[in-house]
Design a protein around this motif. Structure first.
Motif, short mmCIF file in Angstrom:
data_model
loop_
_atom_site.label_atom_id
_atom_site.label_comp_id
_atom_site.label_asym_id
_atom_site.label_seq_id
_atom_site.Cartn_x
_atom_site.Cartn_y
_atom_site.Cartn_z
N PHE A 1 21.88 24.45 -67.60
CA PHE A 1 23.42 25.14 -68.05
C PHE A 1 23.55 23.07 -68.51
N TYR A 2 23.91 22.41 -66.84
CA TYR A 2 24.43 21.15 -67.72
C TYR A 2 23.79 20.33 -69.24
N ASP A 3 22.39 20.93 -69.58
CA ASP A 3 21.84 20.38 -70.51
C ASP A 3 22.51 19.85 -71.70
N LYS A 4 23.36 21.57 -71.74
CA LYS A 4 24.24 22.16 -72.65
C LYS A 4 25.45 21.31 -72.92
N ASP A 5 25.90 21.40 -71.47
CA ASP A 5 27.34 21.45 -71.31
C ASP A 5 27.67 19.74 -69.73
N GLY A 6 26.97 18.77 -70.32
CA GLY A 6 27.27 17.60 -69.18
C GLY A 6 27.74 16.60 -70.27
N GLU A 7 29.06 16.66 -71.08
CA GLU A 7 30.10 15.80 -70.82
C GLU A 7 30.92 15.28 -70.24
N GLY A 8 31.55 14.52 -70.36
CA GLY A 8 33.20 13.67 -69.84
C GLY A 8 32.80 14.35 -68.59
N VAL A 9 33.15 14.55 -67.36
CA VAL A 9 33.00 14.90 -65.90
C VAL A 9 32.30 15.74 -65.22
N ARG A 10 31.25 16.83 -66.08
CA ARG A 10 29.69 17.37 -66.58
C ARG A 10 28.91 16.29 -66.07
N ALA A 11 29.10 15.00 -66.79
CA ALA A 11 28.00 14.43 -66.51
C ALA A 11 27.40 13.77 -65.35
N ALA A 12 28.70 14.09 -64.22
CA ALA A 12 27.89 14.00 -62.40
C ALA A 12 27.59 14.69 -62.52
N PHE A 13 27.06 16.07 -62.71
CA PHE A 13 26.52 17.36 -61.98
C PHE A 13 25.00 16.96 -62.69
N ARG A 14 24.49 16.07 -63.63
CA ARG A 14 23.24 16.14 -63.90
C ARG A 14 22.26 15.59 -62.95
N PRO A 15 21.10 15.64 -62.83
CA PRO A 15 20.32 15.61 -61.91
C PRO A 15 20.45 13.23 -61.69
N ASP A 16 20.48 12.48 -61.02
CA ASP A 16 20.06 11.57 -60.79
C ASP A 16 21.36 11.15 -61.66
N ALA A 17 22.51 11.85 -61.76
CA ALA A 17 24.11 11.00 -62.51
C ALA A 17 24.24 10.06 -61.00
N LEU B 1 29.78 6.88 -54.64
CA LEU B 1 29.66 6.75 -52.62
C LEU B 1 28.30 8.13 -52.81
N LEU B 2 27.75 8.27 -53.21
CA LEU B 2 26.44 8.75 -52.59
C LEU B 2 25.02 8.13 -52.13
N ASP B 3 25.80 7.23 -52.77
CA ASP B 3 24.68 5.69 -52.73
C ASP B 3 24.47 5.79 -50.71
N SER B 4 25.73 5.92 -50.48
CA SER B 4 25.90 5.38 -48.84
C SER B 4 25.48 6.51 -47.49
N TYR B 5 25.27 7.86 -48.97
CA TYR B 5 24.62 8.66 -48.15
C TYR B 5 23.72 9.77 -48.51
N PRO B 6 22.50 9.03 -48.31
CA PRO B 6 21.63 9.19 -49.04
C PRO B 6 20.99 10.64 -49.02
N VAL B 7 20.88 11.47 -47.45
CA VAL B 7 20.70 12.54 -47.60
C VAL B 7 21.06 13.98 -48.73
N LEU B 8 22.63 13.18 -48.53
CA LEU B 8 23.58 14.02 -49.73
C LEU B 8 22.54 14.10 -51.41
N LYS B 9 22.20 12.09 -50.90
CA LYS B 9 22.28 12.03 -52.34
C LYS B 9 21.04 13.17 -53.07
N ALA B 10 20.16 13.07 -52.34
CA ALA B 10 18.87 13.33 -52.65
C ALA B 10 18.72 14.72 -52.56
N TYR B 11 19.60 15.53 -51.70
CA TYR B 11 19.71 16.75 -52.18
C TYR B 11 20.97 17.24 -53.53
N ARG B 12 21.31 16.61 -53.31
CA ARG B 12 22.65 16.80 -54.68
C ARG B 12 21.59 16.87 -55.97
#
Ligand SMILES: N[C@@H](CCC(=O)N[C@@H](CS)C(=O)NCC(=O)O)C(=O)O
Length: 218
Positions: A202-218, A179-190
């Motif tokens: 934090f996500y290097d340790k606990d970044g599996e499953g749905v938390r993969a979306a919390f990583r940089p450049d997800a 979705l954030l591909d359509s919102y480049p500012v939101l994507k860059a900020y996130r």
């Protein structure tokens, strides 16, 4: 006793407090409730919902917004300047507007109607709210700064980062992961918030499953 944060294992409404404790290096117990045990636990919480923070004197603090602001103060991520605090709140209330316009109405629908309702919302009011968020964040992103103003990340940046990551984490049929591909500012900020070293750790340790979306450049 360290405070206990009760929430489900998903990021959801518990993740901002988890991150704040982690970033501030404040001791807490991360109690992740197992879904099937929820019905028997529900009545012990003030409003029958979580997140709830159990304080060291046994008092129970409910409402994610109240918990977030309290833990932000412990962690040094609550702006000291009243105007900056107000701009932080402005951003957090806009997050709530985005959520209300994109997802909340769909939860009252039968499961098979939810994806279509969310797609319609993104094409209408939900999309409008995301554009408003882009407008708010455009100067912030340009300057490499933070949404409350000043030179320091606050809890409001975490609220935005968590809500955007939640939105595209794959838990909600009808909301595409890209979705954030359509919102480049939101994507860059996130992505920029995700690269803050304590958040990335934090996500290097606990970044599996749905938390993969919390990583940089997800
Ligand atoms: N306004 C509350 C809403 C809390 C809420 O909706 N919690 C949900 C999980 S995100 C819950 O506990 N659901 C289980 C239930 O209602 O039985 C907050 O922000 O903390």
């Amino acid at each position: 006793m360290a405070p206990k944060l009760y929430y489900f294992a998903i990021p959801g409404r518990g993740e901002v407090a988890r991150l704040l404790f982690h970033i501030g290096n404040v001791q807490f117990e991360d109690v992740r409730i197992d879904g099937p045990t929820w019905p028997e636990q529900k009545s012990k919480f003030p409003f029958g919902q979580v997140p709830v923070l159990e304080l060291d004197d046994g008092r129970m603090l409910a409402q994610s917004g109240a918990i977030g602001r309290y833990v932000a103060k412990l962690a040094g991520l609550y702006p000291e300047d009243p105007i900056q605090a107000a701009f932080a709140d402005q951003a957090v209330f806009l997050v709530q507007d985005v959520w209300d316009a994109t997802l909340m109405p769909s939860f009252s629908l039968p499961a098979e109607e939810r994806a279509k309702a969310r797609q319609d919302a993104l094409a209408g009011k939900g999309g409008d709210k995301l554009k408003q968020m882009e407008k708010l964040l455009e100067p912030v992103e340009k300057s490499g700064g933070w949404v409350a103003g000043g030179d320091k990340m606050s809890f409001a940046d975490l609220e935005i980062y968590v809500s955007l990551s939640n939105l595209v984490c794959g838990m909600f049929d009808g909301i595409p992961k890209n979705l954030l591909d359509s919102y480049p500012v939101l994507k860059a900020y996130r992505n920029r918030v995700a690269q803050v070293p304590a958040i990335k750790a934090f996500y290097d340790k606990d970044g599996e499953g749905v938390r993969a979306a919390f990583r940089p450049d997800a």
